[in-house]
Write a protein that holds these residues in place. Structure first.
Motif, PDB file in Angstrom:
ATOM      1  N   GLY A  40      -5.012  -0.399  -6.447  1.00 42.28           N
ATOM      2  CA  GLY A  40      -5.457   0.933  -6.842  1.00 42.28           C
ATOM      3  C   GLY A  40      -6.649   1.456  -6.060  1.00 42.28           C
ATOM      4  O   GLY A  40      -7.044   2.611  -6.221  1.00 42.28           O
ATOM      5  N   GLU A  41      -7.239   0.615  -5.217  1.00 42.70           N
ATOM      6  CA  GLU A  41      -8.379   1.031  -4.405  1.00 42.70           C
ATOM      7  C   GLU A  41      -7.938   2.109  -3.415  1.00 42.70           C
ATOM      8  O   GLU A  41      -6.916   1.964  -2.741  1.00 42.70           O
ATOM      9  N   VAL A  42      -8.709   3.192  -3.317  1.00 39.79           N
ATOM     10  CA  VAL A  42      -8.336   4.326  -2.478  1.00 39.79           C
ATOM     11  C   VAL A  42      -9.335   4.498  -1.339  1.00 39.79           C
ATOM     12  O   VAL A  42     -10.553   4.414  -1.549  1.00 39.79           O
ATOM     13  N   HIS A  43      -8.825   4.722  -0.146  1.00 45.18           N
ATOM     14  CA  HIS A  43      -9.656   4.989   1.038  1.00 45.18           C
ATOM     15  C   HIS A  43      -9.156   6.269   1.684  1.00 45.18           C
ATOM     16  O   HIS A  43      -7.986   6.361   2.069  1.00 45.18           O
ATOM     17  N   ASP A  44     -10.042   7.234   1.805  1.00 46.83           N
ATOM     18  CA  ASP A  44      -9.708   8.526   2.386  1.00 46.83           C
ATOM     19  C   ASP A  44      -9.979   8.503   3.891  1.00 46.83           C
ATOM     20  O   ASP A  44     -10.962   7.917   4.337  1.00 46.83           O
ATOM     21  N   VAL A  47      -4.598   9.189   3.297  1.00 45.97           N
ATOM     22  CA  VAL A  47      -5.236   8.507   2.165  1.00 45.97           C
ATOM     23  C   VAL A  47      -4.471   7.210   1.933  1.00 45.97           C
ATOM     24  O   VAL A  47      -3.249   7.218   1.751  1.00 45.97           O
ATOM     25  N   PHE A  69       0.837  -1.191   0.000  1.00 43.98           N
ATOM     26  CA  PHE A  69       0.000   0.000   0.000  1.00 43.98           C
ATOM     27  C   PHE A  69       0.873   1.243   0.000  1.00 43.98           C
ATOM     28  O   PHE A  69       2.077   1.174   0.219  1.00 43.98           O
ATOM     29  N   GLN A  70       0.221   2.372  -0.253  1.00 41.20           N
ATOM     30  CA  GLN A  70       0.881   3.668  -0.154  1.00 41.20           C
ATOM     31  C   GLN A  70       0.020   4.573   0.704  1.00 41.20           C
ATOM     32  O   GLN A  70      -1.211   4.456   0.702  1.00 41.20           O
ATOM     33  N   ASN A 120     -10.266   2.029   8.034  1.00 45.61           N
ATOM     34  CA  ASN A 120     -11.012   3.071   7.329  1.00 45.61           C
ATOM     35  C   ASN A 120     -12.088   3.658   8.249  1.00 45.61           C
ATOM     36  O   ASN A 120     -12.192   3.269   9.418  1.00 45.61           O
ATOM     37  N   SER A 130      -0.657   8.735   1.675  1.00 42.96           N
ATOM     38  CA  SER A 130      -0.418  10.131   1.321  1.00 42.96           C
ATOM     39  C   SER A 130      -1.389  10.954   2.155  1.00 42.96           C
ATOM     40  O   SER A 130      -2.149  10.397   2.955  1.00 42.96           O
ATOM     41  N   THR A 169      -3.838   3.925  -0.372  1.00 35.90           N
ATOM     42  CA  THR A 169      -3.993   3.394  -1.724  1.00 35.90           C
ATOM     43  C   THR A 169      -3.457   1.966  -1.726  1.00 35.90           C
ATOM     44  O   THR A 169      -2.270   1.732  -1.475  1.00 35.90           O
ATOM     45  N   ASN A 209      -4.444  14.009   2.042  1.00 32.01           N
ATOM     46  CA  ASN A 209      -5.310  14.792   1.179  1.00 32.01           C
ATOM     47  C   ASN A 209      -5.137  16.274   1.529  1.00 32.01           C
ATOM     48  O   ASN A 209      -4.421  16.604   2.477  1.00 32.01           O
TER      49      ASN A 209
END
Length: 156
Positions: A23-27, A17, A6-7, A48, A9, A19, A11
């Motif tokens: 490619g699924e993204v969770h904020d 965030v 995962f990565q 999440n 970052s 990833t 927002n």
């Protein structure tokens, strides 16, 4: 999911965030320590907003530096756990009562709503929740001075 699938970052609002490798993204993910007192750097879940685990971090030191720093910053901003070094006095031995204490962050006072807000988490380690939900830590009851232990005994 392993530590590096995962990565992370931030927002524009400063929230984490997540990833996933697919490619699924969770904020707005949050790190949660499995063992906040006994092993704070081992076993951290990234969850999440619904409380679902997105990733498990075995050890903070296993993460790449930038990711580790983001997780540590997020944990530090959410965790405020002063450690009680001495109990100066209490307003009464009947709850609710105001406690006046010396902590590793200086003098403090808080309201204890009831004895049930004092939780034993190890043989001589306690977590005390104040009326606002702030957790105060007593790492070792035996390390407290005699007067502090005597006050504490009245509530245990």
């Amino acid at each position: 999911m392993s530590d590096h699938d995962f990565q992370l970052s931030r927002n524009p609002f400063g929230r984490l965030v997540f990833t996933a490798a697919n490619g699924e993204v969770h904020d707005g993910v949050l790190p949660v320590r499995a063992f906040p007192i006994g092993a704070p750097d081992d076993g951290i879940a990234l969850v999440n907003g619904e409380g679902q685990e997105m990733a498990w971090i075995k050890r903070l030191t296993d993460l790449p530096d930038a990711t580790r720093e983001m997780v540590e910053q997020e944990l530090a901003s959410r965790e405020f756990m002063p450690e009680i070094r001495r109990i100066s006095r209490v307003s009464s031995f009947v709850t609710p009562t105001t406690w006046y204490v010396e902590t590793d962050r200086g003098a403090a006072s808080f309201t204890l709503k009831g004895e049930e807000d004092i939780r034993r988490i190890a043989a001589s380690t306690l977590l005390i929740a104040d009326s606002h939900g702030v957790q105060f830590l007593v790492r070792d009851m035996q390390a407290l001075d005699r007067a502090s232990r005597k006050i504490l005994d009245r509530f245990l």
